[in-house]
Motif scaffolding. Structure first.
Motif, PDB file in Angstrom:
ATOM      1  N   VAL A  16       7.736  19.748   8.651  1.00  0.00           N
ATOM      2  CA  VAL A  16       6.797  19.814   7.527  1.00  0.00           C
ATOM      3  C   VAL A  16       6.926  21.131   6.772  1.00  0.00           C
ATOM      4  O   VAL A  16       6.758  21.164   5.545  1.00  0.00           O
ATOM      5  CB  VAL A  16       5.352  19.575   8.012  1.00  0.00           C
ATOM      6  CG1 VAL A  16       4.823  20.758   8.821  1.00  0.00           C
ATOM      7  CG2 VAL A  16       4.433  19.261   6.842  1.00  0.00           C
ATOM      8  N   THR A  45       6.894  19.136  14.325  1.00  0.00           N
ATOM      9  CA  THR A  45       6.094  18.313  13.406  1.00  0.00           C
ATOM     10  C   THR A  45       5.831  16.931  13.984  1.00  0.00           C
ATOM     11  O   THR A  45       4.699  16.440  13.967  1.00  0.00           O
ATOM     12  CB  THR A  45       6.803  18.186  12.049  1.00  0.00           C
ATOM     13  OG1 THR A  45       6.879  19.477  11.436  1.00  0.00           O
ATOM     14  CG2 THR A  45       6.035  17.239  11.124  1.00  0.00           C
ATOM     15  N   ALA A 155       5.677  14.945   6.258  1.00  0.00           N
ATOM     16  CA  ALA A 155       6.943  15.654   6.080  1.00  0.00           C
ATOM     17  C   ALA A 155       7.945  14.786   5.319  1.00  0.00           C
ATOM     18  O   ALA A 155       8.622  15.257   4.393  1.00  0.00           O
ATOM     19  CB  ALA A 155       7.513  16.062   7.437  1.00  0.00           C
TER      20      ALA A 155
END
Length: 387
Positions: A16, A45, A155
């Motif tokens: 991200v 992430t 993301a």
């Protein structure tokens, strides 16, 4: 001969942080490429809960970064697809006794001076906010600015919105440098990506990437587990945690620490975190960590005591000894910038981190003072210590 590309900036890391940096840099008019040895959100992430918190941060640079990110995530939620599951659900921090509540009251008062909204909730009103909460709480504080996203989707959507090439499954084997030491790009087994700036957004491996450029950054992994329950009807309305979670976040201890953070998801399962321990990259399943989490969650929400846990997962938070991320240019290696070391707050802090990186890349005025996050700062006695 490896393929060569001329760019303004190469970002190492498709989590991200890297995705947010790519998005912000591209929006600033820069030509960008992202490279990662794995998939999008394949590291920290993908193992996160998606916390966007101000409630757990004391007054100081990290809270300032979190408040800026809170506003930026709200703007991004309007621009990105709804499947990032942005939920401005708010947080509820509870205290089981009067001394803890008194400490929480002082903590909240200091946060308000920095712009945090923290509303005290008397014990008799807690169950109006969370009907299934254990009744033996002395009180708590409601933080309406706390929110949630689905981290892997966030993301992926940020990276897609950036509209930049992403070279996935390609490990950076070298950071290229000119004879005078400045960065000129990166090399992978498949190609060279030439650029006058390289951003280290490699998360837990940020120290290794820094070393490729001859810089030292004492990033250590801090392991954490999360439990996922069976799908349930809506039971938990906010992100709810016990006050001792704040102390765990700020702790320097390498030993196992756990304090329940409980929240529902749009899909139905309840997520239960969070543990912290420094054990290097040991991926061994810790039954003690899982047992603690389950017991603490049931203490907060007795209704969960008989609920099935479908799975547990874990990841490694990129930990720096002073609990602040490294963000910005590294004066030791011209052209190298860092955006890593956010520990468990990277998802929440990603947009503000990206704004600082974009400002550094373009020479624009930064949205807040970047000095506390300087990568070349003194990290103290724990710099480079044992994992």
């Amino acid at each position: 001969m490896p393929k060569r590309h001329s760019l303004d900036v190469v970002i190492i890391g498709a989590g991200v942080i890297g995705a947010a940096c790519a998005h912000a840099a591209a929006r600033s008019g820069l030509s960008v490429a992202v490279v990662d040895r794995g998939p999008v959100a394949g590291g920290t992430t993908g193992a996160g809960e998606g916390n966007l918190l101000v409630s757990d941060k004391g007054t100081g640079p990290e809270l300032d970064l979190a408040l800026l990110s809170t506003r930026l995530w709200r703007e991004l939620s309007d621009a990105l697809p709804p499947d990032i599951e942005y939920e401005p659900k708010g947080g509820l921090v509870v205290a089981r006794d009067e001394p803890t509540l008194k400490a929480l009251r002082a903590f909240a008062a200091s946060q308000r001076a920095s712009g945090v909204t923290a509303e005290e909730v008397p014990a008799e009103e807690l169950r109006a906010l969370e009907p299934h909460l254990s009744p033996d709480q002395a009180g708590g504080f409601h933080y309406p600015q706390d929110a949630q996203v689905q981290p892997a989707k966030a993301a992926a959507r940020l990276l897609a919105a950036a509209r930049v090439p992403a070279y996935l499954g390609e490990e950076v084997t070298a950071i290229l440098r000119a004879p005078d030491g400045r960065v000129t790009g990166v090399r992978t087994p498949r190609r060279e990506l030439l650029a006058p700036a390289v951003v280290n957004a490699a998360g837990t491996w940020g120290g290794e990437v820094a070393a490729l450029a001859g810089a030292h950054l004492p990033v250590l992994p801090r392991r954490g587990f999360v439990l996922v329950t069976e799908p349930l009807p809506p039971l938990v309305r906010h992100k709810v945690y016990a006050a001792d979670y704040v102390a765990d976040v700020a702790s320097d201890s390498a030993a196992l620490q756990s304090s329940a953070v409980v929240e529902g998801t749009p899909a139905g399962p309840v997520l239960i975190g969070a543990t912290r321990e420094r054990v290097g990259f040991d991926r061994t399943l810790s039954t003690e960590a899982l047992r603690r989490l389950a017991a603490q969650a049931a203490a907060l929400f007795p209704v969960l005591a008989d609920v099935d846990v479908l799975r547990a997962y874990h990841g490694f938070r990129p930990y720096l000894p002073d609990h602040l991320p490294a963000i910005g240019p590294d004066p030791r290696v011209p052209g190298l910038l860092h955006a890593c070391g956010h520990e468990g707050a990277g998802i929440g802090l990603a947009p503000a981190t990206a704004a600082l990186i974009a400002a550094a890349l373009t020479g624009a005025e930064p949205p807040l003072d970047p000095a506390p996050f300087a990568p070349s700062r003194d990290f103290g006695a724990h710099d480079g210590g044992a994992q």
